[in-house]
Design a protein around this motif. Structure first.
Motif, PDB file in Angstrom:
ATOM      1  N   UNK A  96      -3.981 -13.075  -2.911  1.00  0.00           N
ATOM      2  CA  UNK A  96      -5.360 -13.070  -2.426  1.00  0.00           C
ATOM      3  C   UNK A  96      -5.920 -11.652  -2.416  1.00  0.00           C
ATOM      4  N   UNK A  97      -5.649 -10.913  -3.476  1.00  0.00           N
ATOM      5  CA  UNK A  97      -6.187  -9.568  -3.596  1.00  0.00           C
ATOM      6  C   UNK A  97      -5.334  -8.528  -2.888  1.00  0.00           C
ATOM      7  N   UNK A  98      -5.734  -7.273  -3.015  1.00  0.00           N
ATOM      8  CA  UNK A  98      -5.034  -6.164  -2.380  1.00  0.00           C
ATOM      9  C   UNK A  98      -5.990  -5.427  -1.451  1.00  0.00           C
TER      10      UNK A  98
ATOM     11  N   UNK B  17      -0.545  -6.045  -0.824  1.00  0.00           N
ATOM     12  CA  UNK B  17      -1.085  -7.383  -1.034  1.00  0.00           C
ATOM     13  C   UNK B  17      -1.509  -8.012   0.285  1.00  0.00           C
ATOM     14  N   UNK B  18      -2.608  -8.735   0.223  1.00  0.00           N
ATOM     15  CA  UNK B  18      -3.050  -9.486   1.395  1.00  0.00           C
ATOM     16  C   UNK B  18      -2.171 -10.745   1.527  1.00  0.00           C
ATOM     17  N   UNK B  19      -1.612 -10.999   2.683  1.00  0.00           N
ATOM     18  CA  UNK B  19      -0.785 -12.206   2.838  1.00  0.00           C
ATOM     19  C   UNK B  19      -1.605 -13.473   2.592  1.00  0.00           C
ATOM     20  N   UNK B  20      -0.969 -14.484   2.016  1.00  0.00           N
ATOM     21  CA  UNK B  20      -1.642 -15.753   1.745  1.00  0.00           C
ATOM     22  C   UNK B  20      -0.802 -16.894   2.324  1.00  0.00           C
TER      23      UNK B  20
ATOM     24  N   UNK C  71     -14.479  -6.669   1.523  1.00  0.00           N
ATOM     25  CA  UNK C  71     -13.057  -6.828   1.246  1.00  0.00           C
ATOM     26  C   UNK C  71     -12.305  -7.486   2.392  1.00  0.00           C
ATOM     27  N   UNK C  72     -12.970  -7.632   3.549  1.00  0.00           N
ATOM     28  CA  UNK C  72     -12.321  -8.189   4.732  1.00  0.00           C
ATOM     29  C   UNK C  72     -11.055  -7.399   5.078  1.00  0.00           C
ATOM     30  N   UNK C  73     -11.217  -6.085   5.163  1.00  0.00           N
ATOM     31  CA  UNK C  73     -10.071  -5.226   5.457  1.00  0.00           C
ATOM     32  C   UNK C  73     -10.562  -3.904   6.036  1.00  0.00           C
ATOM     33  N   UNK C  74      -9.670  -3.220   6.756  1.00  0.00           N
ATOM     34  CA  UNK C  74      -9.979  -1.887   7.246  1.00  0.00           C
ATOM     35  C   UNK C  74      -9.678  -0.862   6.147  1.00  0.00           C
TER      36      UNK C  74
ATOM     37  N   UNK D  95       8.882 -19.494  -3.980  1.00  0.00           N
ATOM     38  CA  UNK D  95       7.531 -19.016  -3.678  1.00  0.00           C
ATOM     39  C   UNK D  95       7.596 -17.525  -3.379  1.00  0.00           C
ATOM     40  N   UNK D  96       6.735 -16.755  -4.009  1.00  0.00           N
ATOM     41  CA  UNK D  96       6.663 -15.324  -3.749  1.00  0.00           C
ATOM     42  C   UNK D  96       5.252 -14.840  -4.050  1.00  0.00           C
ATOM     43  N   UNK D  97       4.972 -13.602  -3.726  1.00  0.00           N
ATOM     44  CA  UNK D  97       3.644 -13.066  -4.048  1.00  0.00           C
ATOM     45  C   UNK D  97       3.583 -12.675  -5.522  1.00  0.00           C
ATOM     46  N   UNK D  98       2.378 -12.637  -6.052  1.00  0.00           N
ATOM     47  CA  UNK D  98       2.199 -12.219  -7.445  1.00  0.00           C
ATOM     48  C   UNK D  98       2.631 -10.773  -7.631  1.00  0.00           C
ATOM     49  N   UNK D  99       2.378  -9.939  -6.626  1.00  0.00           N
ATOM     50  CA  UNK D  99       2.776  -8.539  -6.713  1.00  0.00           C
ATOM     51  C   UNK D  99       4.285  -8.381  -6.792  1.00  0.00           C
TER      52      UNK D  99
END
Length: 348
Positions: A276-278, A137-140, A298-301, A150-154
């Motif tokens: 915020x996506x994976x 998961x992308x950190x938000x 995707x703003x990711x490597x 509060x936690x991530x959806x994943x």
């Protein structure tokens, strides 16, 4: 025949024809394909059971008890059962901490992998290594994201799959991406009645997407996505065009403040799930010296690979969402292709 479960690192062999890291859909499929072709195969997995994040705890869960997880989740049942009947060496709760790729100047020099299982560490060699490490998961980070509740959806979905555990009432899902709406449906089907979705996705249209539109409209994902969105909007409060989010509270989450084109609003919440996506998990790929590239959309490597998972390092292949986010079915196909590519390249 049955899976040979490895309980300590000393139970692993010194050498494998194909060593697979990760037991999600890509890893299990690659292992089965390589084993069927006659290779000595081992799978190293950080989880206690096969399935990865997508099919987490698929070997323990039953449709009659957790039907709310949905049909896509249960598609992994048959794959996991076939994997369990194989003669593959499977090391759960394994930590891979080193990956030294082969010397490209010397033919048939094996890759070397450092692994710890049950507090026992060792190095093992393999002709080919398939990295099926999946996505993360992308950190938000937003104001208040460290508060209790509060936690991530994943993370929330992992708890739902592993233990049937659900957040408390007054749940807010905030962010964007398909997982946000999938989790919303799973929570609704599990009995949650007070749910709000704050969708931060922007409606900016890019001309570059037009060339993909005809193919997309013919795919099964169109109707699937429409049904998903329709069901969530009928049974939950969905707020679109959210521009900023802050979680309200002192010691734990008590509400969420957000802005839209209509101004600032605040709602009560006892559980806030952020997403915020994976993005591809590239830690081991990068450590092995595999070439990466920036995916601007995707703003990711992500690793640079061909269609069969080959990359810039000989003897190392990347399969599944670790090479690019495409989902479980595509991950199975890429796992199979990576396994077959091993035999074409090295004649294993």
């Amino acid at each position: 025949m049955s899976l040979r479960e490895v309980v300590t690192a000393s139970d692993l062999r010194d050498f494998y024809g194909v060593l697979i890291i990760g037991a999600g859909p890509a890893g299990m499929t690659a292992a089965l394909e390589a084993s069927a072709a006659g290779a000595r195969v081992a799978v190293l997995d950080e989880n206690p059971r096969p399935g990865g994040q997508i099919y987490r705890d698929i070997t323990r869960n039953r449709p009659e008890r957790k039907s709310y997880l949905g049909p896509d989740y249960w598609k992994g049942k048959q794959l996991a059962e076939v994997f369990d009947r194989s003669t593959i060496d499977y090391a759960p709760r394994a930590t891979v901490w080193s990956l030294e790729s082969r010397d490209e100047t010397v033919a048939k020099v094996p890759n070397v992998v450092g692994v710890t299982v049950a507090s026992s560490a060792r190095m093992i060699e393999a002709d080919a290594v398939v990295l099926a490490t999946g996505a993360q998961e992308r950190p938000m980070p937003v104001p208040g994201w460290t508060l209790q509740g509060v936690m991530t959806a994943g993370a929330a979905q992992m708890a739902l799959k592993a233990a049937g555990a659900m957040p408390s009432e007054l749940i807010v899902l905030a962010g964007c991406g398909p997982l946000l709406y999938l989790l919303a449906i799973q929570l609704i089907d599990a009995g949650v009645s007070d749910l709000t979705v704050l969708d931060t996705a922007q409606s900016t249209f890019r001309m570059s997407v037009l060339r993909h539109m005809p193919e997309f409209l013919r795919s099964p994902y169109v109707l699937k996505g429409i049904r998903l969105l329709f069901k969530v909007k009928c049974q939950a409060c969905v707020v679109s065009g959210v521009r900023s989010i802050a979680i309200i509270g002192t010691e734990r989450a008590e509400g969420v403040r957000f802005t839209t084109a209509g101004g600032e609003q605040a709602i009560r919440a006892s559980s806030v799930l952020l997403h915020q996506g994976v993005i591809p998990s590239t830690n081991l790929t990068n450590a092995a010296g595999c070439k990466l590239r920036w995916n601007d959309e995707q703003r990711a490597f992500e690793p640079v690979t061909d269609n069969e998972g080959r990359n810039s390092r000989q003897g190392i292949y990347v399969a599944g969402d670790g090479s690019g986010i495409a989902g479980a079915q595509a991950a199975e196909v890429s796992g199979r292709l990576a396994a077959l590519a091993n035999f074409v390249t090295w004649g294993l």
